[in-house]
Write a protein that holds these residues in place. Structure first.
Motif, mmCIF file in Angstrom:
data_model
loop_
_atom_site.group_PDB
_atom_site.id
_atom_site.type_symbol
_atom_site.label_atom_id
_atom_site.label_comp_id
_atom_site.label_asym_id
_atom_site.label_seq_id
_atom_site.Cartn_x
_atom_site.Cartn_y
_atom_site.Cartn_z
ATOM 1 N N GLY A 35 0.812 -1.207 0.000
ATOM 2 C CA GLY A 35 0.000 0.000 0.000
ATOM 3 C C GLY A 35 0.850 1.263 0.000
ATOM 4 N N LEU A 36 1.899 1.282 0.827
ATOM 5 C CA LEU A 36 2.808 2.428 0.846
ATOM 6 C C LEU A 36 3.541 2.563 -0.485
ATOM 7 N N ALA A 37 3.898 1.430 -1.092
ATOM 8 C CA ALA A 37 4.593 1.469 -2.381
ATOM 9 C C ALA A 37 3.703 2.046 -3.470
ATOM 10 N N ILE A 38 2.423 1.696 -3.470
ATOM 11 C CA ILE A 38 1.496 2.220 -4.470
ATOM 12 C C ILE A 38 1.369 3.730 -4.343
ATOM 13 N N VAL A 39 1.149 4.207 -3.116
ATOM 14 C CA VAL A 39 1.003 5.650 -2.902
ATOM 15 C C VAL A 39 2.296 6.377 -3.258
ATOM 16 N N GLY A 40 3.447 5.823 -2.825
ATOM 17 C CA GLY A 40 4.720 6.467 -3.120
ATOM 18 C C GLY A 40 5.021 6.528 -4.608
ATOM 19 N N SER A 41 4.682 5.469 -5.339
ATOM 20 C CA SER A 41 4.959 5.455 -6.777
ATOM 21 C C SER A 41 4.094 6.467 -7.524
ATOM 22 N N LEU A 42 2.864 6.655 -7.082
ATOM 23 C CA LEU A 42 1.989 7.623 -7.735
ATOM 24 C C LEU A 42 2.471 9.061 -7.520
ATOM 25 N N LYS A 43 3.208 9.288 -6.435
ATOM 26 C CA LYS A 43 3.686 10.637 -6.126
ATOM 27 C C LYS A 43 5.154 10.848 -6.487
ATOM 28 N N THR A 44 5.777 9.903 -7.181
ATOM 29 C CA THR A 44 7.207 9.983 -7.457
ATOM 30 C C THR A 44 7.566 11.278 -8.178
ATOM 31 N N PHE A 45 8.540 11.977 -7.631
ATOM 32 C CA PHE A 45 8.962 13.245 -8.228
ATOM 33 C C PHE A 45 10.480 13.422 -8.158
ATOM 34 N N ASP A 46 11.067 13.238 -6.973
ATOM 35 C CA ASP A 46 12.437 13.665 -6.732
ATOM 36 C C ASP A 46 13.459 12.927 -7.582
ATOM 37 N N VAL A 47 13.328 11.601 -7.695
ATOM 38 C CA VAL A 47 14.298 10.833 -8.485
ATOM 39 C C VAL A 47 14.225 11.247 -9.959
ATOM 40 N N ILE A 48 13.013 11.411 -10.465
ATOM 41 C CA ILE A 48 12.851 11.804 -11.875
ATOM 42 C C ILE A 48 13.415 13.200 -12.109
#
Length: 310
Positions: free
Chosen positions: A236-249
């Protein structure tokens, strides 16, 4: 015969108002403790969400007054092919983040479980988690840039891949950025799964071994079902984190070349703070919020339904 109605004794009648007063005082005291937290959540979360929703229906550049345009921002958003690319890349991130950081973390935790000095074995995987996402992006952009460290190493070793443009070709750049995020996030997932493995009772595992279960069969039939509650949280945390991914990109490609490696979070940022299209950026933000909430709710409902059926 009618039932006799029992009237409260005078002593009981005196106690009823006192009990009501005590209950009311309890609720008032509870509300006093809860009110600051509710007010903080309203100010920090709900009011900005309401403001963002309003801005998404307007044309606004950050100056002056917003002009109402209705659904124009949403029509423009879904008509933009670059926005559809952002949705595709976000889906790549969701699938990749579940399969790689979570899967690799589970593998590391399982292999190291029961080993002497297992913490020392997991430590090298955990150290990248202490590095910020932007720093991870800078490190891996140095490694993966054209004719960078990876390409030169492959060329020296005579291995294929030295000619690849890791950060320039689409969707290869998205895949390698997911790999960079995996390098950062696998360690903390290994730590969480390691804690989960330590909390599993030993008796059922030993009984299964006595019955002849071992290796992958033991993991599939005994260990994995007992890890299900923790796995629900981690995924669940991975799903939410992946949808908000910004910094690495942002640290690796800034969504480029052009906009081919953007995700929804990056599109929202660029439309708002680069193009000064606050209305369109708010529309993307609202769409991303709805997707995140729906994905979380549907996943948790599915997992909770499965757990009740066991």
């Amino acid at each position: 015969m009618g039932r006799a109605v029992t009237q409260p004794t005078p002593r009981q009648a005196d106690l009823l108002p006192a009990a009501r007063r005590t209950r009311n005082q309890y609720w008032l005291s509870s509300a006093g403790f809860v009110a600051p937290a509710v007010l903080l959540v309203a100010v920090v979360l709900y009011l900005p969400f309401i403001w963002t929703t309003w801005i998404s229906f307007t044309e606004y550049n950050g100056l002056g007054d917003p002009a109402w345009v209705g659904l124009a921002n949403y029509r423009e958003m879904f008509a933009d092919p670059e926005f559809l690319t952002s949705i595709r890349n976000t889906l790549f991130w969701v699938v990749g983040t579940i399969a790689l950081p979570v899967g690799l973390g589970l593998l590391i935790a399982t292999l190291s479980h029961g080993m002497p000095n297992a913490t020392l074995f997991r430590l090298p995987f955990l150290i990248p988690y202490a590095v910020s996402g932007v720093a991870v992006g800078v490190i891996w952009s140095f490694v993966l840039q054209t004719n960078g460290a990876l390409s030169q190493a492959l060329e020296v070793l005579g291995l294929p891949g030295s000619e690849l443009r890791w950060l320039l070709d689409d969707p290869l750049n998205t895949f390698v950025m997911i790999g960079a995020a995996t390098w950062q996030g696998a360690g903390v997932n290994a730590l969480l799964f390691g804690i989960g493995l330590q909390s599993i009772p030993k008796e059922p595992i030993e009984a299964a071994r006595v019955d002849g279960a071992s290796g992958f069969t033991l993991f599939r039939t005994m260990t994995w079902p007992m890890l299900a509650p923790l796995t629900t949280v981690v995924v669940g945390l991975a799903i939410v984190g992946s949808l908000k991914t910004f910094d690495v990109i942002w640290g690796m490609t800034k969504g480029g070349p052009g906009r081919v490696s953007e995700t929804l979070a990056l599109t929202m940022f660029k439309e708002t703070f680069v193009n000064n299209a606050y209305g369109l950026g708010a529309a993307v933000a609202l769409f991303l919020t709805v997707v995140t909430v729906l994905a979380s709710v549907l996943y948790l409902r599915r997992q909770l339904a499965d757990s009740r059926s066991i």
